[in-house]
Design a protein around this motif. Sequence first.
Motif, PDB file in Angstrom:
ATOM      1  N   ASP A 125       0.732   5.018   6.904  1.00 56.63           N
ATOM      2  CA  ASP A 125       0.927   4.234   8.131  1.00 56.63           C
ATOM      3  C   ASP A 125       1.081   2.726   7.886  1.00 56.63           C
ATOM      4  OD1 ASP A 125      -1.658   3.338   7.618  1.00 56.63           O
ATOM      5  OD2 ASP A 125      -2.562   4.797   8.973  1.00 56.63           O
ATOM      6  N   ARG A 126       0.532   2.244   6.776  1.00 56.04           N
ATOM      7  CA  ARG A 126       0.612   0.833   6.382  1.00 56.04           C
ATOM      8  C   ARG A 126       0.076  -0.116   7.453  1.00 56.04           C
ATOM      9  NH1 ARG A 126       3.983  -0.441   2.100  1.00 56.04           N
ATOM     10  NH2 ARG A 126       4.792  -2.266   3.156  1.00 56.04           N
ATOM     11  N   VAL A 127      -0.841   0.378   8.245  1.00 59.64           N
ATOM     12  CA  VAL A 127      -1.497  -0.487   9.236  1.00 59.64           C
ATOM     13  C   VAL A 127      -2.195  -1.643   8.521  1.00 59.64           C
ATOM     14  CG1 VAL A 127      -3.406  -0.594  10.893  1.00 59.64           C
ATOM     15  CG2 VAL A 127      -1.792   1.302  10.976  1.00 59.64           C
ATOM     16  N   CYS A 128      -2.759  -1.320   7.369  1.00 61.31           N
ATOM     17  CA  CYS A 128      -3.484  -2.335   6.606  1.00 61.31           C
ATOM     18  C   CYS A 128      -2.562  -3.479   6.187  1.00 61.31           C
ATOM     19  CB  CYS A 128      -4.126  -1.692   5.387  1.00 61.31           C
ATOM     20  SG  CYS A 128      -2.965  -0.728   4.387  1.00 61.31           S
ATOM     21  N   PRO A 145      -6.369   5.754   5.494  1.00 63.55           N
ATOM     22  CA  PRO A 145      -5.976   6.843   4.584  1.00 63.55           C
ATOM     23  C   PRO A 145      -6.545   6.691   3.174  1.00 63.55           C
ATOM     24  CG  PRO A 145      -4.098   6.038   5.833  1.00 63.55           C
ATOM     25  CD  PRO A 145      -5.228   5.079   6.088  1.00 63.55           C
ATOM     26  N   SER A 155       0.839  -1.187   0.000  1.00 66.69           N
ATOM     27  CA  SER A 155       0.000   0.000   0.000  1.00 66.69           C
ATOM     28  C   SER A 155       0.875   1.238   0.000  1.00 66.69           C
ATOM     29  CB  SER A 155      -0.908   0.001   1.241  1.00 66.69           C
ATOM     30  OG  SER A 155      -1.621   1.225   1.307  1.00 66.69           O
ATOM     31  N   CYS A 198      -0.166   3.988   1.372  1.00 73.21           N
ATOM     32  CA  CYS A 198      -0.618   4.828   2.474  1.00 73.21           C
ATOM     33  C   CYS A 198       0.532   5.051   3.465  1.00 73.21           C
ATOM     34  CB  CYS A 198      -1.813   4.193   3.176  1.00 73.21           C
ATOM     35  SG  CYS A 198      -1.444   2.640   3.997  1.00 73.21           S
ATOM     36  N   CYS A 254      -7.814   0.136   5.644  1.00 75.70           N
ATOM     37  CA  CYS A 254      -6.844   1.191   5.328  1.00 75.70           C
ATOM     38  C   CYS A 254      -7.571   2.517   5.407  1.00 75.70           C
ATOM     39  CB  CYS A 254      -6.246   0.971   3.943  1.00 75.70           C
ATOM     40  SG  CYS A 254      -4.952   2.170   3.576  1.00 75.70           S
TER      41      CYS A 254
HETATM   42 ZN   LIG Z   1      -3.147   1.466   4.610  1.00 78.07          ZN
END
Ligand SMILES: [Zn+2]
Length: 125
Positions: free
Chosen positions: A86-89, A106, A82, A84, A104
């Motif tokens: 933060d890349r939490v996803c 963002p 990704s 995005c 995700c």
């Molecule tokens: Zn993300």
Amino acid sequence: MKKALFRVTDAVVVAAVLLAAFVCLVLARGGAPNGKQAVVHVAGQSPITYDLSVPQTVTVAGLHGHSLTVTIQNGQVRIAESTCPDRVCVHTGWLSRGGQAAVCVPSGVTVRVVGGSDAVDGVTA
Ligand SMILES: [Zn+2]
């Protein structure tokens, strides 16, 4: 009316192809379907459903120019890449059980697993 009819026709063709592919997979596996699907939802757009029994990589265009790569493999799904911040996803990792989801924020993208033991259709909550 004509536009609606075309859409119905397209949906029938897609459904027939997916059903044929699914039947082939079920037969190849000796009748052990997991019956699960991944629903990819970009905010403001119609959700797209992918069969988890079909390995594939999908590029998803999220909000604000973000791009995500969703990978389906071995009956599981994950956000592999990704753009995005933060890349939490991505760190959420593999999803395999019904109800599990990767979000995700963002890019406004949600990947959710549905089906499995309780195949619920028509529930969009
Ligand atoms: Zn993300």
